[in-house]
Write an enzyme that holds these catalytic residues in place. Structure first.
Site, PDB file in Angstrom:
ATOM      1  CG  PHE A   1      -9.515  -9.057  12.044  1.00  0.00           C
ATOM      2  CD1 PHE A   1      -8.263  -9.425  12.524  1.00  0.00           C
ATOM      3  CD2 PHE A   1      -9.761  -9.172  10.685  1.00  0.00           C
ATOM      4  CE1 PHE A   1      -7.278  -9.895  11.658  1.00  0.00           C
ATOM      5  CE2 PHE A   1      -8.784  -9.649   9.809  1.00  0.00           C
ATOM      6  CZ  PHE A   1      -7.538 -10.004  10.308  1.00  0.00           C
ATOM      7  CD  GLN A   2      -7.140  -6.971   8.411  1.00  0.00           C
ATOM      8  OE1 GLN A   2      -8.050  -6.816   7.614  1.00  0.00           O
ATOM      9  NE2 GLN A   2      -5.967  -7.514   8.080  1.00  0.00           N
TER      10      GLN A   2
ATOM     11  CG  MET B   1      22.955  11.534   1.604  1.00  0.00           C
ATOM     12  SD  MET B   1      24.224  12.535   0.786  1.00  0.00           S
ATOM     13  CE  MET B   1      23.308  13.213  -0.598  1.00  0.00           C
TER      14      MET B   1
ATOM     15  CE  LYS C   1     -16.704  -6.680   4.505  1.00  0.00           C
ATOM     16  NZ  LYS C   1     -16.000  -7.872   5.000  1.00  0.00           N
TER      17      LYS C   1
ATOM     18  CD  GLU D   1      -1.587  -2.409   1.700  1.00  0.00           C
ATOM     19  OE1 GLU D   1      -0.397  -2.556   2.032  1.00  0.00           O
ATOM     20  OE2 GLU D   1      -2.451  -3.315   1.818  1.00  0.00           O
TER      21      GLU D   1
END
Ligand SMILES: Cc1ncc(C[n+]2csc(CCOP(=O)(O)OP(=O)(O)O)c2C)c(N)n1
Length: 578
Positions: free
Chosen positions: A114-115, A486, A164, A52
């Site tokens: 959940f999540q 760097m 949802k 993502e």
């Protein structure tokens, strides 16, 4: 039987109405109804990113390359939190992105389901705004507001969190009837971007700036990404040519002013050219056009442009006082403000100022030999020839973060606006490959190049799979110094060569490329570079170049942290004679 649309169907329709053509995302449980609706909308293209973070960078790259709003999608919880770095990157650089996240159903929100993550809370500091849809009727309004906000004023990311149950819920006939009476055309949104016509333009202030420029003997323009975003780069060139104004373009403004133009001084700031930095320190008038005077550009703040009156044209009302306090601040979209200013500017040559400027080097490291005579390949050398190919192909180049990024910034020849994509503000390693995916999807007719370090490249290396799946002809060059270059340079210069956690061993990128189905080439000799670049330039792509260089090469000039721009170190100190 007529199918009753769901909240997710409605969102898809509205995205299309807002002119969205492509989404970059990754599915999961809490966003499944949306993905189901997507299945019914073949006109809405979805690019399945492997992470993502990469989806957010791809949306960002798409936006920077096309000028449109980029859209990314993730599921709730870990999917949503993975977006954070991409959103912060877009926020720092003022890139309009709309992120849509799935959320657990409202019935379990707040129960550590959940999540479940409070993603609106998490992303609050790295977005312009976050919406959570609480009912079906919120969808059109919030989507519209999200798109407006993303582009209004200083652009940036906006998040919409979509529970949802609302995605899966049916849209009532009343709402459908109501919506059919409302037009949400994308055109109206883009009109809002230019809709600052009712903003009062204070002509006295413009007259003051025009008079200052007229009197000035050592003026200098500094161009930033705001100029690219406002689409005023041609007007800036005309203005500069009319009054022979020296121009320095910041890292994010590099594609806002042609690097090979006779008036270009090169990059300012930490790795800026001597000519740009000494120009700033000696100017009597410095005019910033859409640049935020960030700390990497200004060096030691109290000693920045000590002889100059500073004028800042910026769209962000909170710009003054962040790093510097300009003497004059002109708030507004450059599209509106620049013409008013430019109209009053008269023809000048500034011959004496130019004589002075030419005493300072325009080249970053004039003593480095970049010819391709037989020998080990060098970093600057590789970048010089690569960036010429970018320019010759009228391509887009996406860089990562580190030494290679600075070499590109110093070496890049002329490129069109929206052709140099890099994470300037946040300095996000892992940006280049996914941003290039976004750019290639948005501009299929253009050649897109990635120039990355071996450290940053490995941060989103999984996106090679996306490149292949979408058949994107990227030209990927990894400047492979087998270390975090760097950081190594800083440890060498500022930590007495105590190298700590900078060595990278492997992998063999050529083999990795092949595993993904991409042609790979290794180059470690200067004399072989052109031949491989000839091949790469004519290949359909995707192709990966593993350009192996020594770990010891450093980027110069450098203005060490805490010092002023005129204290720049031009090159490695030469060994003292015995
Ligand atoms: C996500 C992230 N982590 C850490 C850093 C700090 N950092 C800046 S440059 C750099 C080294 C980059 O190495 P590499 O990608 O190999 O590029 P090089 O400097 O060698 O060109 C690091 C670790 C960063 N900018 N971004």
């Amino acid at each position: 039987m007529v199918r009753v649309p769901t909240g997710a169907d409605l969102l898809c329709d509205l995205l299309l109405e807002h002119g969205v053509e492509v989404l970059f995302g990754h599915p999961g449980g809490a966003i499944l109804p949306f993905y189901d609706a997507l299945h019914r909308k073949p006109t809405l293209r979805h690019i399945l990113m492997r992470h993502e973070q990469a989806a957010a960078h791809a949306a960002d790259g798409y936006s920077r390359a096309t000028g449109k709003v980029g859209v990314c999608i993730a599921t709730s919880g870990p999917g949503a939190t993975n977006l954070v770095t991409g959103l912060a990157t877009a926020m720092m650089d003022g890139v309009p992105v709309v992120a849509i996240t799935g959320q657990v159903p409202l019935s379990v929100l707040g129960t550590d389901a959940f999540q479940e993550t409070d993603i609106v809370g998490v992303t609050m500091p790295v977005t312009k705004h976050g919406f959570q849809i609480n009912q079906m009727s919120d969808i059109p309004k919030m989507l519209s507001e999200a798109f407006s906000l993303a582009i209004e004023g200083r652009p940036g990311p906006v998040l919409i969190d979509f529970p949802k149950n609302i995605q899966a819920g049916m849209v009532s006939p009343e709402l459908m009837t109501h919506l059919s009476g409302i037009s949400l055309k994308g055109q109206e949104i883009s009109d809002q971007k230019t809709g600052s016509k009712d903003r009062k333009i204070d002509s006295d202030v413009f007259q003051e700036v025009i008079a200052l420029l007229d009197k000035s003997e050592r003026p200098l323009l500094m161009v930033g990404r705001g100029a690219v975003e406002a689409g005023v780069t041609e007007q800036i060139r005309d203005l500069a040519e009319r009054a022979s104004l020296p121009v320095t373009a910041t890292l994010l403004g590099l594609d806002g002013f042609q690097a090979e133009h006779r008036l270009s001084l090169g990059l300012p700031g930490m790795h800026g050219t001597e000519r740009a930095n000494m120009g700033i320190q000696n100017a009597d008038l410095l005019i910033g056009l859409g640049c935020r005077f960030d700390d990497r550009v200004i060096g030691k703040v109290d000693e920045f442009a000590p002889k100059a009156k500073v004028v800042a044209f910026d769209i962000n009302p909170s710009m003054p006082g962040r790093t510097i306090e300009p003497d004059i601040f002109l708030l507004g979209d450059l599209k509106d403000t620049l013409p008013v200013f430019a109209e009053g500017v008269s023809r000048k040559t500034h011959a004496r100022w130019w004589d002075e400027l030419k005493e300072w080097s325009r080249e970053a490291e004039p003593n480095v030999d970049c010819s391709l005579k037989p020998g080990a390949l060098g970093g600057r050398q590789a970048v010089r020839y690569l960036t010429r190919r970018v320019s010759d192909s009228d391509g887009i180049v996406c860089t990562d973060v580190g030494q290679h990024q600075m070499w590109v910034a110093q070496e890049l020849p002329n490129v069109a606006p929206r052709s140099h994509l890099t994470s300037g503000g946040l300095g996000t390693m892992g940006y280049s490959l996914p941003a290039a995916i976004g750019a290639a999807v948005g501009c299929p007719e253009r050649t897109v190049w990635v120039i990355a370090g071996d450290g940053g490249f490995q941060m989103n290396i999984q996106e090679l799979a996306t490149v292949v799946q979408e058949n994107l002809g990227l030209r990927i060059a990894v400047i492979n110094n087998q270390c975090l270059g760097m950081v190594r340079q800083w440890q060498e210069s500022f930590y007495d060569r105590r190298y700590s956690a900078v060595a990278l061993s492997g992998p063999n990128l050529d083999t990795i490329a092949r595993a993904y189905g991409i042609t790979g080439h290794v180059v470690d000799r200067a004399e072989n570079l052109e031949e491989v670049l000839d091949f790469v330039s004519t290949e359909e792509g995707p192709v990966l170049l593993d350009l192996r260089i020594s770990e010891e090469e450093n980027v110069y000039p450098i203005v060490p942290s805490g010092t002023a721009l005129h204290e720049l170190v031009k090159g490695p100190s030469l060994p003292t004679e015995a």
